[in-house]
Design an enzyme around this catalytic site. Structure first.
Site, PDB file in Angstrom:
ATOM      1  CE  LYS A 192      -1.661   0.032 -10.555  1.00  0.00           C
ATOM      2  NZ  LYS A 192      -0.278  -0.438 -10.743  1.00  0.00           N
ATOM      3  CG  ASN A 193      -1.015  -2.533 -13.857  1.00  0.00           C
ATOM      4  OD1 ASN A 193      -0.623  -1.471 -13.361  1.00  0.00           O
ATOM      5  ND2 ASN A 193      -1.141  -3.640 -13.173  1.00  0.00           N
ATOM      6  CB  CYS A 230       8.394  -2.494  -4.427  1.00  0.00           C
ATOM      7  SG  CYS A 230       7.428  -3.906  -4.903  1.00  0.00           S
ATOM      8  NE  ARG A 287       1.901   3.273  -6.165  1.00  0.00           N
ATOM      9  CZ  ARG A 287       3.074   2.680  -6.294  1.00  0.00           C
ATOM     10  NH1 ARG A 287       3.758   2.318  -5.224  1.00  0.00           N
ATOM     11  NH2 ARG A 287       3.575   2.432  -7.482  1.00  0.00           N
ATOM     12  CB  ILE A 329       3.892 -13.659  -9.651  1.00  0.00           C
ATOM     13  CG1 ILE A 329       2.904 -14.438 -10.509  1.00  0.00           C
ATOM     14  CG2 ILE A 329       4.566 -12.529 -10.425  1.00  0.00           C
ATOM     15  CD1 ILE A 329       3.451 -14.924 -11.835  1.00  0.00           C
ATOM     16  NE  ARG A 352       8.553  -2.722  -9.859  1.00  0.00           N
ATOM     17  CZ  ARG A 352       9.846  -2.999 -10.053  1.00  0.00           C
ATOM     18  NH1 ARG A 352      10.727  -2.543  -9.208  1.00  0.00           N
ATOM     19  NH2 ARG A 352      10.221  -3.702 -11.094  1.00  0.00           N
ATOM     20  NE  ARG A 400       7.471  -5.847  -8.867  1.00  0.00           N
ATOM     21  CZ  ARG A 400       6.473  -4.958  -8.808  1.00  0.00           C
ATOM     22  NH1 ARG A 400       6.156  -4.437  -7.660  1.00  0.00           N
ATOM     23  NH2 ARG A 400       5.845  -4.580  -9.894  1.00  0.00           N
ATOM     24  N   PRO A 401      13.578  -7.193  -9.926  1.00  0.00           N
ATOM     25  CG  PRO A 401      14.635  -9.151 -10.583  1.00  0.00           C
ATOM     26  CD  PRO A 401      13.602  -8.631  -9.638  1.00  0.00           C
ATOM     27  CB  VAL A 402      14.605  -3.837 -14.489  1.00  0.00           C
ATOM     28  CG1 VAL A 402      13.350  -3.329 -13.797  1.00  0.00           C
ATOM     29  CG2 VAL A 402      15.848  -3.123 -13.972  1.00  0.00           C
ATOM     30  CG  ASP A 403      17.102  -9.823 -14.576  1.00  0.00           C
ATOM     31  OD1 ASP A 403      16.136  -9.464 -13.875  1.00  0.00           O
ATOM     32  OD2 ASP A 403      17.228 -10.973 -14.998  1.00  0.00           O
ATOM     33  CG  ASP A 440      -1.735  -7.356  -9.957  1.00  0.00           C
ATOM     34  OD1 ASP A 440      -1.630  -6.679 -10.994  1.00  0.00           O
ATOM     35  OD2 ASP A 440      -0.754  -7.700  -9.268  1.00  0.00           O
TER      36      ASP A 440
HETATM   37  C1  EPZ Z   1       3.375  -5.894 -13.677  1.00  0.00           C
HETATM   38  O1  EPZ Z   1       4.511  -5.680 -12.873  1.00  0.00           O
HETATM   39  C2  EPZ Z   1       2.237  -5.137 -12.999  1.00  0.00           C
HETATM   40  N1  EPZ Z   1       2.552  -3.703 -12.961  1.00  0.00           N
HETATM   41  C3  EPZ Z   1       2.042  -5.673 -11.573  1.00  0.00           C
HETATM   42  O2  EPZ Z   1       0.928  -5.001 -11.015  1.00  0.00           O
HETATM   43  C4  EPZ Z   1       1.723  -7.171 -11.673  1.00  0.00           C
HETATM   44  O3  EPZ Z   1       1.588  -7.690 -10.377  1.00  0.00           O
HETATM   45  C5  EPZ Z   1       2.853  -7.889 -12.414  1.00  0.00           C
HETATM   46  O4  EPZ Z   1       3.042  -7.294 -13.721  1.00  0.00           O
HETATM   47  C6  EPZ Z   1       2.563  -9.375 -12.613  1.00  0.00           C
HETATM   48  O5  EPZ Z   1       1.369  -9.525 -13.326  1.00  0.00           O
HETATM   49  C7  EPZ Z   1       2.372  -2.976 -14.097  1.00  0.00           C
HETATM   50  O6  EPZ Z   1       1.953  -3.484 -15.128  1.00  0.00           O
HETATM   51  C8  EPZ Z   1       2.691  -1.515 -14.009  1.00  0.00           C
HETATM   52  P1  EPZ Z   1       6.768  -8.728 -13.978  1.00  0.00           P
HETATM   53  P2  EPZ Z   1       5.974  -6.091 -13.452  1.00  0.00           P
HETATM   54  O7  EPZ Z   1       7.936  -8.108 -14.674  1.00  0.00           O
HETATM   55  O8  EPZ Z   1       5.991  -5.969 -14.927  1.00  0.00           O
HETATM   56  C9  EPZ Z   1      10.427 -11.183 -12.260  1.00  0.00           C
HETATM   57  C10 EPZ Z   1      -0.266  -3.857  -9.361  1.00  0.00           C
HETATM   58  O9  EPZ Z   1      -0.660  -4.230  -8.252  1.00  0.00           O
HETATM   59  N2  EPZ Z   1      11.265 -10.338 -13.130  1.00  0.00           N
HETATM   60  O10 EPZ Z   1       5.711  -9.390 -14.813  1.00  0.00           O
HETATM   61  O11 EPZ Z   1       6.976  -5.345 -12.652  1.00  0.00           O
HETATM   62  C11 EPZ Z   1       9.776 -10.396 -11.133  1.00  0.00           C
HETATM   63  O12 EPZ Z   1      10.658 -10.293 -10.029  1.00  0.00           O
HETATM   64  C12 EPZ Z   1       1.137  -4.212  -9.824  1.00  0.00           C
HETATM   65  O13 EPZ Z   1      -0.940  -3.200 -10.193  1.00  0.00           O
HETATM   66  C13 EPZ Z   1      12.636 -10.586 -13.208  1.00  0.00           C
HETATM   67  O14 EPZ Z   1      13.154 -11.480 -12.555  1.00  0.00           O
HETATM   68  O15 EPZ Z   1       6.055  -7.627 -13.072  1.00  0.00           O
HETATM   69  C14 EPZ Z   1       8.559 -11.225 -10.821  1.00  0.00           C
HETATM   70  O16 EPZ Z   1       8.913 -12.278  -9.961  1.00  0.00           O
HETATM   71  C15 EPZ Z   1       1.907  -4.946  -8.733  1.00  0.00           C
HETATM   72  N3  EPZ Z   1      13.393  -9.807 -14.025  1.00  0.00           N
HETATM   73  C16 EPZ Z   1       8.161 -11.814 -12.183  1.00  0.00           C
HETATM   74  O17 EPZ Z   1       9.319 -11.673 -13.020  1.00  0.00           O
HETATM   75  C17 EPZ Z   1      12.854  -8.782 -14.783  1.00  0.00           C
HETATM   76  O18 EPZ Z   1      13.608  -8.112 -15.534  1.00  0.00           O
HETATM   77  C18 EPZ Z   1       7.004 -11.100 -12.858  1.00  0.00           C
HETATM   78  O19 EPZ Z   1       7.315  -9.708 -12.852  1.00  0.00           O
HETATM   79  C19 EPZ Z   1      11.466  -8.543 -14.686  1.00  0.00           C
HETATM   80  C20 EPZ Z   1      10.682  -9.328 -13.867  1.00  0.00           C
END
Ligand code: EPZ
Length: 416
Positions: free
Chosen positions: A22-23, A116, A396, A326, A92, A121-124, A304
Site C-alpha cells: 500500500k505504502n 487522524c 484500507r 513515531i 492523508r 500528522r502535520p505536513v509542515d 506499523d
Molecule cells: C507514512 O506516513 C506511512 N504512510 C505510515 O503508514 C507510517 O506509519 C509512517 O510513514 C511512519 O513510518 C504512508 O506511507 C502512506 P511520517 P507519514 O511523515 O509519511 C512527523 C499505515 O499504517 N511529521 O514519516 O504520514 C509526524 O507527525 C500508515 O500504513 C511532522 O512533524 O509519516 C510523525 O510523528 C500509518 N511534519 C513523524 O514525523 C511533517 O511534515 C513521522 O511521520 C511530516 C511528518
C-alpha cells in the site's frame, strides 16, 4: 457498518500470497502526474486507499485503464490541479499529489489533511521543502495553495524523518531546475520503490535507501512500467499472527531483506523462520516468549508493526515493553485488548504488557488500520468469539484478509 467475527483457538497452517505494498503504491500512483505519457503499474493491491487515490487522480483528469492487479495511468489530460478536502480527509496520503503537481504544472491546491486517530500528522516539512525549492505557498481556508514558475534544486534537511515528506520532495525535485539534496531523508523500502519507478521514467536519483538522497532535475519524464514491491507490513502481520496463534505458514511473493528487525524479534519470541528468495516460512510450535519493541524510522523496528506485536505479547510468556516513538497516540488498541482480558500498563509512549495464559473473546472496535490488524490477531488467539466493529479501517490496508486467514484455517467471517 461491517464487522468481522472470529472464533479463536485454531493454529494457522498453509500458504498465503502477499499483495503489493500500500505504502509504495500510493506515492507511485502520484508519480503518474509527472508525465503526459503512460505509467503501467502491476502488482497493485486491491485496497480501499488505492481505489480512493485512483478516484482522486481521475478527478484531476488522469485517465486510468484498470484490470485486476494492474492500472495504466495517462497524464496527458490532467487539468484539475486540486485535491479537495472530502478526498484528503479520508486518506492523508493524498498530500502526495502536491509535489508532482507543483513540479509539472507550477501550481497546486491541496487540502490540508486533518489530524487522524494516531496523531496530529502535520505536513509542515512537505511545505518547508517546497518553499526551499522556490514555491510560493499560502494556506487559505484549510487549503495549501502552492505556485512556482519552475522549482529550483535546493539542499533540504528534515529535522524529523518523514516518509511521505521524503517522497513528496523527491517527486518535486525530479523536474526541478538543478540538483536537490534531501538530508535526514526516510530510508523506508517504499521510498526506494518510488525512486526505482521514477528512474524508470527518466529521473536522475541516487542515495535512496540512505539518509541522503540526491536528485538532479530533468526537463521531462517519460512513461514506464513498474511492479509494486511486496507489502512488508502485510507480510509482518501474517508472520505475527502465526507466531501468536501457533502453527506453520509460508508467505509467497514477499521479501525477507526488508523485514530484518521484525524477523529478528520473531526469532527472539521463539519462532523458527526460514527465508528463501520470494518466500518466508515461520513455525511456532509453542507459546511465544514476550519481546520488547521500540519503534523508529527504517531500518529500525517499524511503527506499523507495533500494534501487531502488542497482540502477540498479550498471550506470550513473560512481560515486555512496547515503546512508540513515531506517533503520539498509537496505543488506542490497548483499551480494546483490555476488553479481551489483556494486562497492559501504559505510561506516556511506553506500554508494559504482562502475558496472560489466555484472552476471552468479546466485542471490540477498530480505531485505525494497524490497531484493527492487532485485534484480528487477538481474536485468533482468544477463547470463544470476538466481534470487531468498524473494520473499514482494516479494508484500507489489507486486501481480502478474512479469505487469506480462512485459507490458513482461521475461523473468521465478515458480518454484513
Ligand atoms: C507514512 O506516513 C506511512 N504512510 C505510515 O503508514 C507510517 O506509519 C509512517 O510513514 C511512519 O513510518 C504512508 O506511507 C502512506 P511520517 P507519514 O511523515 O509519511 C512527523 C499505515 O499504517 N511529521 O514519516 O504520514 C509526524 O507527525 C500508515 O500504513 C511532522 O512533524 O509519516 C510523525 O510523528 C500509518 N511534519 C513523524 O514525523 C511533517 O511534515 C513521522 O511521520 C511530516 C511528518
Amino acid at each position: 457498518m461491517q464487522k468481522l467475527a472470529i472464533v479463536g483457538g485454531t493454529s494457522l497452517r498453509g500458504e498465503v500470497q502477499i499483495s503489493g505494498a500500500k505504502n509504495a503504491a500510493l506515492p507511485i500512483m502520484c508519480a503518474s502526474l509527472l508525465t503526459a505519457e503512460s505509467l503501467h503499474l502491476t502488482n497493485v493491491p486491491d485496497l480501499h486507499d488505492v481505489a480512493t487515490m485512483r478516484k482522486l487522480l481521475q478527478q484531476m483528469g488522469m485517465s486510468a485503464q484498470i484490470t485486476p492487479g494492474e492500472v495504466v495511468f495517462s497524464g496527458d489530460r490532467v487539468d484539475t490541479l486540486e485535491a479537495p478536502y472530502d478526498m484528503v480527509k479520508t486518506m492523508r496520503a493524498a498530500i502526495l499529489v502536491l509535489g508532482p503537481l507543483v513540479s509539472r504544472f507550477g501550481e497546486a491546491m491541496v487540502s490540508l489533511p486533518g489530524g487522524c486517530a494516531i496523531g496530529s500528522r502535520p505536513v509542515d516539512l512537505h511545505i518547508k521543502g517546497l518553499q526551499a525549492m522556490g514555491a510560493e505557498i499560502s494556506i487559505e481556508h484549510g487549503y495549501i495553495h502552492a505556485r512556482a514558475a519552475r522549482l529550483k534544486g535546493a539542499r533540504i534537511f528534515f529535522d524529523i524523518v518523514s516518509v511521505t515528506g521524503t517522497e513528496n520532495l523527491m517527486m518535486a525535485a525530479a523536474l526541478a531546475d538543478g540538483v536537490t539534496v534531501l538530508e535526514n531523508a526516510a530510508r523506508e523500502p517504499e521510498v526506494v520503490d518510488l525512486a526505482d519507478c521514477l528512474r524508470a521514467m527518466g529521473a536522475k536519483i541516487s542515495g535512496d535507501g540512505t539518509d541522503t538522497i540526491t536528485i538532479a532535475g530533468v526537463d521531462r519524464l517519460h512513461g514506464a512500467s513498474h511492479r509494486i514491491m511486496p507489502d512488508r507490513i502485510e507480510s509482518g502481520t501474517f508472520l505475527v499472527a502465526a507466531a501468536a496463534a501457533g502453527g506453520e505458514i509460508v508467505l509467497r511473493d514477499c521479501r525477507a531483506d526488508i523485514l530484518e528487525t521484525v524477523l529478528e524479534k520473531l526469532g527472539e519470541a521463539g519462532a523458527r523462520i526460514v527465508s528463501e528468495p520470494g518466500t518466508i516460512q515461520i513455525a511456532m510450535p509453542h507459546r511465544p516468549r514476550s519481546v520488547n519493541v521500540r519503534t523508529a524510522p527504517h531500518p529500525a523496528f517499524p511503527t506499523d508493526m507495533q500494534a501487531q506485536f502488542m497482540a502477540m505479547n498479550c498471550i506470550a510468556e513473560g512481560s515486555a515493553m512496547v515503546v512508540e516513538t513515531i506517533f503520539e497516540n498509537r496505543f488506542m488498541h490497548v483499551q480494546e485488548l483490555r476488553r479481551l482480558g489483556a494486562r497492559i500498563d501504559v505510561e506516556g509512549n511506553t506500554a508494559v504488557v504482562h502475558g496472560v495464559e489466555k484472552l476471552e473473546g468479546a466485542s471490540v472496535m477498530a480505531t485505525d488500520l494497524r490497531a484493527s490488524a492487532c485485534l484480528v490477531i487477538a481474536g485468533l488467539v482468544a477463547q470463544g468469539e470476538t466481534v470487531i466493529d468498524r473494520i473499514y479501517h482494516l479494508d484500507r490496508g489489507y486486501s481480502h484478509i478474512e479469505s487469506k486467514l480462512s485459507q490458513l484455517g482461521a475461523n473468521i467471517r465478515r458480518l454484513k
